[in-house]
Design an enzyme around this catalytic site. Structure first.
Site, PDB file in Angstrom:
ATOM      1  N   GLU A 132      -7.892 -35.962  24.723  1.00  0.00           N
ATOM      2  CA  GLU A 132      -7.939 -34.924  25.760  1.00  0.00           C
ATOM      3  C   GLU A 132      -7.627 -33.569  25.125  1.00  0.00           C
ATOM      4  O   GLU A 132      -6.832 -33.485  24.172  1.00  0.00           O
ATOM      5  CB  GLU A 132      -6.912 -35.234  26.863  1.00  0.00           C
ATOM      6  CG  GLU A 132      -6.869 -34.161  27.947  1.00  0.00           C
ATOM      7  CD  GLU A 132      -6.105 -34.577  29.206  1.00  0.00           C
ATOM      8  OE1 GLU A 132      -5.527 -35.676  29.222  1.00  0.00           O
ATOM      9  OE2 GLU A 132      -6.103 -33.782  30.169  1.00  0.00           O
ATOM     10  N   ASN A 152      -6.619 -34.760  33.007  1.00  0.00           N
ATOM     11  CA  ASN A 152      -6.483 -33.669  33.967  1.00  0.00           C
ATOM     12  C   ASN A 152      -7.278 -32.439  33.529  1.00  0.00           C
ATOM     13  O   ASN A 152      -7.739 -31.654  34.366  1.00  0.00           O
ATOM     14  CB  ASN A 152      -5.008 -33.294  34.131  1.00  0.00           C
ATOM     15  CG  ASN A 152      -4.183 -34.439  34.716  1.00  0.00           C
ATOM     16  OD1 ASN A 152      -4.730 -35.336  35.356  1.00  0.00           O
ATOM     17  ND2 ASN A 152      -2.881 -34.406  34.503  1.00  0.00           N
ATOM     18  N   GLU A 174      -8.412 -39.150  37.994  1.00  0.00           N
ATOM     19  CA  GLU A 174      -7.232 -39.217  38.876  1.00  0.00           C
ATOM     20  C   GLU A 174      -7.391 -38.334  40.117  1.00  0.00           C
ATOM     21  O   GLU A 174      -6.535 -37.482  40.404  1.00  0.00           O
ATOM     22  CB  GLU A 174      -5.955 -38.853  38.088  1.00  0.00           C
ATOM     23  CG  GLU A 174      -5.649 -39.871  37.009  1.00  0.00           C
ATOM     24  CD  GLU A 174      -4.285 -39.720  36.350  1.00  0.00           C
ATOM     25  OE1 GLU A 174      -3.623 -38.688  36.537  1.00  0.00           O
ATOM     26  OE2 GLU A 174      -3.892 -40.660  35.644  1.00  0.00           O
ATOM     27  N   TYR A 191       1.296 -46.137  33.108  1.00  0.00           N
ATOM     28  CA  TYR A 191       2.227 -45.726  32.052  1.00  0.00           C
ATOM     29  C   TYR A 191       3.589 -46.353  32.354  1.00  0.00           C
ATOM     30  O   TYR A 191       3.978 -46.442  33.519  1.00  0.00           O
ATOM     31  CB  TYR A 191       2.369 -44.199  32.025  1.00  0.00           C
ATOM     32  CG  TYR A 191       1.102 -43.481  31.587  1.00  0.00           C
ATOM     33  CD1 TYR A 191       0.768 -43.390  30.240  1.00  0.00           C
ATOM     34  CD2 TYR A 191       0.259 -42.888  32.520  1.00  0.00           C
ATOM     35  CE1 TYR A 191      -0.382 -42.715  29.823  1.00  0.00           C
ATOM     36  CE2 TYR A 191      -0.901 -42.217  32.112  1.00  0.00           C
ATOM     37  CZ  TYR A 191      -1.209 -42.138  30.764  1.00  0.00           C
ATOM     38  OH  TYR A 191      -2.344 -41.476  30.355  1.00  0.00           O
ATOM     39  N   GLU A 245      -6.547 -45.385  31.043  1.00  0.00           N
ATOM     40  CA  GLU A 245      -5.320 -44.747  30.552  1.00  0.00           C
ATOM     41  C   GLU A 245      -4.218 -45.782  30.639  1.00  0.00           C
ATOM     42  O   GLU A 245      -3.911 -46.261  31.745  1.00  0.00           O
ATOM     43  CB  GLU A 245      -4.951 -43.502  31.379  1.00  0.00           C
ATOM     44  CG  GLU A 245      -5.845 -42.314  31.106  1.00  0.00           C
ATOM     45  CD  GLU A 245      -5.359 -41.032  31.768  1.00  0.00           C
ATOM     46  OE1 GLU A 245      -4.148 -40.819  31.892  1.00  0.00           O
ATOM     47  OE2 GLU A 245      -6.238 -40.232  32.166  1.00  0.00           O
ATOM     48  N   GLN A 265      -2.659 -41.480  24.439  1.00  0.00           N
ATOM     49  CA  GLN A 265      -3.891 -40.938  23.898  1.00  0.00           C
ATOM     50  C   GLN A 265      -3.940 -41.264  22.404  1.00  0.00           C
ATOM     51  O   GLN A 265      -3.220 -42.166  21.981  1.00  0.00           O
ATOM     52  CB  GLN A 265      -3.952 -39.442  24.161  1.00  0.00           C
ATOM     53  CG  GLN A 265      -3.905 -39.120  25.665  1.00  0.00           C
ATOM     54  CD  GLN A 265      -4.244 -37.678  26.018  1.00  0.00           C
ATOM     55  OE1 GLN A 265      -4.583 -36.856  25.195  1.00  0.00           O
ATOM     56  NE2 GLN A 265      -4.124 -37.366  27.325  1.00  0.00           N
TER      57      GLN A 265
HETATM   58  O1  AHR Z   1      -2.718 -38.828  29.478  1.00  0.00           O
HETATM   59  C1  AHR Z   1      -2.010 -37.736  30.029  1.00  0.00           C
HETATM   60  C2  AHR Z   1      -2.416 -37.451  31.451  1.00  0.00           C
HETATM   61  O2  AHR Z   1      -2.016 -38.528  32.243  1.00  0.00           O
HETATM   62  C3  AHR Z   1      -3.885 -37.324  31.737  1.00  0.00           C
HETATM   63  O3  AHR Z   1      -4.387 -36.042  31.539  1.00  0.00           O
HETATM   64  C4  AHR Z   1      -3.969 -37.669  33.192  1.00  0.00           C
HETATM   65  O4  AHR Z   1      -5.187 -38.262  33.532  1.00  0.00           O
HETATM   66  C5  AHR Z   1      -2.787 -38.592  33.422  1.00  0.00           C
HETATM   67  O5  AHR Z   1      -2.032 -38.205  34.502  1.00  0.00           O
END
Ligand code: AHR
Length: 508
Positions: A31, A76, A177, A248, A296, A355
């Site tokens: 990203e 994002n 998202e 996450y 993600e 990432q």
């Molecule tokens: O990976 C970091 C952020 O986490 C990404 O930009 C978003 O899609 C998510 O909230």
């Protein structure tokens, strides 16, 4: 001091096939955020930089990581992105404000450069389009620029910009998202479902074989989780191929036991999304199945970042943001989450570790300095290297323990892959104090022996790799792993991740 010991047993039947190993399970994510692109993969002044300005030391590590499909350019970030800014002569590209991460975007890396970087790393490009603050036409324009051979305004522009062959991008994310109030241009499920359906239908008019990903929930903890997937898919089911999941995890309130069981939650999340997608499909009497793009997933110390000042009111270029430094425990969780994705390969057919470089990433860099492997690099690269053929479901007999967040969890988790002449078993020991003595019945594999056995563990479960100590945590050979009379025996230290590669022996 030796730790207490418990026993566990695993039955492995090579007929208990779940699905083929999907190479896209080993995807990742780049990203335009923090230093992922700028001083991460791209740093023209770096001694290792190639003519495009890409750091070749990072390319080498990405190749070793074994990541496959790479999602780009957000995240994002994509919800404020004009793709046209990032192509053509670099000196003419505008500097823009990125509202998502409150920073400046120079657009010095764009689609064409990134596609060249992907070739260096042998990876597939997965693109996200901005459906949040732009419309159908810019998405179609990007598709024409990226994939049309030549002879149209935008394909000829790509050719004129120095890229004669189309990028032929197969996987496309319809935004990012869109359920999250933090997302620029976030939508209700109804609004997004309609937008995604229309955008997808138009993109498939250009190429019916595209693989399109509709946004699911940003996490299973979202208040709209479940209803979001149902509503969005009711509108878009016929036009899309995947629904996304994002998850996450982090250790909260010193509760290591719950953190180590994060994979239990990921499994629940996958179950719930499949049930919802199939519910919509059944209602529609559709023969089609929607699979999951888990695009993600990772450990992310989100709470600490939210409480910090790193995303602030200044407009900075490539600031240090989200630069988590991972521990041994984090690596065990990452290895376990990847095992879960493998186990669900029947319906999770694509995934992206979020990432790749510097930003919650397995690879770290210092501007002008070295690039190194985080603890989490190791389980990912070893699994990507060893997993092949078909995923096989092991039957695990092991003690369980109570967790505050995820209920009762097995202290052992395992998955195996079986190919023609080789197999691999991946294991975690979630027990924080005891060594596991594990036996695995491998008779169904025929005469096999241990080719390689690697364990990631450390007496200090919070040990990390840093700029000063880049190799503090590495996997070590597990010399006790042996096969005798069709039984694999291995010791797993507390809080550990292990991979065992098995190969055919003559049988004598
Ligand atoms: O990976 C970091 C952020 O986490 C990404 O930009 C978003 O899609 C998510 O909230």
């Amino acid at each position: 001091m030796t730790s207490a010991v418990y026993r566990a047993h695993i039955e492995l039947d090579k007929q208990a096939v779940i699905a083929p190993v999907r190479r896209r399970t080993f995807g990742s994510f780049v990203e335009h955020l923090g230093r992922c692109v700028y001083t991460g993969i791209y740093e023209p002044e770096h001694p290792s930089a190639n003519a495009d300005g890409f750091r070749m030391d990072v390319v080498e590590l990405v190749r070793e990581l074994g990541s496959t499909t790479i999602r780009y350019p957000g995240g994002n970030f994509v919800s404020g992105f004009r793709w046209e800014d990032s192509v053509g002569p670099r000196e003419k590209r505008p500097v823009r404000r990125d509202l998502a991460w409150h920073s400046l975007e120079s657009n010095q890396v764009g689609l064409d450069e990134f596609a060249r970087w992907l070739k260096l790393t042998d990876s597939e490009l997965m693109l996200a389009v901005n459906v949040a603050t732009r419309g159908i036409l810019p998405a179609l324009d990007l598709l024409e620029y990226a994939n049309h051979q030549s002879g149209t305004a935008l394909s000829d522009l790509r050719v004129a910009n120095g890229t004669p062959d189309p990028h032929n991008v197969r996987m496309w994310c319809l935004g990012n998202e869109m359920d999250g109030p933090w997302q620029t241009g976030f939508m209700t499920a109804e609004d997004y479902g309609k937008t995604a359906a229309r955008t997808a239908a138009a993109m498939k008019m250009a190429d019916k074989d595209l693989e399109l990903v509709v946004c699911g929930s940003s996490g299973s903890g979202m208040p709209t989780f479940g209803d979001w997937e149902r509503t969005v898919l009711e509108y878009s089911y016929d036009h899309v191929d995947y629904v996304s999941c994002h998850a996450y995890y982090q250790e909260l309130d010193g509760d290591l036991g719950s953190f180590l069981a994060s994979a239990v939650d990921m499994d629940f999340f996958i179950d719930a999304v499949i049930a919802t997608a199939d519910h919509v499909g059944h209602k529609k009497r559709s023969p089609k199945k929607i699979n999951i793009s888990f695009d993600e997933w990772n450990v992310w110390y989100l709470k600490e970042h939210q409480e910090s000042e790193e995303v602030n009111h200044e407009w900075r270029h490539a600031p240090r943001q989200l630069e988590d430094v991972y521990t041994v425990a984090d690596a065990v969780v990452v290895g376990n989450l990847l095992m879960t994705l493998l186990k669900r390969s029947d319906r999770v057919t694509s995934a992206s570790l979020a990432q790749l470089v510097n930003v919650i990433a397995p690879i770290m860099t210092e501007p002008g300095g070295p690039a190194w492997r985080q603890t989490t690099f190791h389980p990912f690269s070893i699994t990507s290297r060893l997993a092949a053929g078909e995923v096989v479901r092991p039957v695990i007999e092991a003690p369980t323990y109570g967790t505050a967040r995820h209920g009762e969890a097995s202290v052992i988790d395992a998955v195996a892959t079986v190919d023609e002449d080789r197999a691999a078993v991946f294991l975690v020991n979630r027990d924080t104090a005891r060594t596991a003595q594990v036996t695995v019945d491998v008779r169904s594999l025929g005469p096999v022996g241990v080719v390689e056995a690697l364990t990631l563990a450390d007496p200090d479960v919070y040990a990390k790799n840093t700029l000063a100590e880049q190799q503090r945590v590495v996997p070590h050979p597990n010399p006790g792993a042996t096969v005798s009379d069709g039984v694999l025996t291995v010791e797993l230290p507390p809080v550990s991740w292990t991979a065992i590669a098995l190969g055919q022996t003559s049988g004598h």
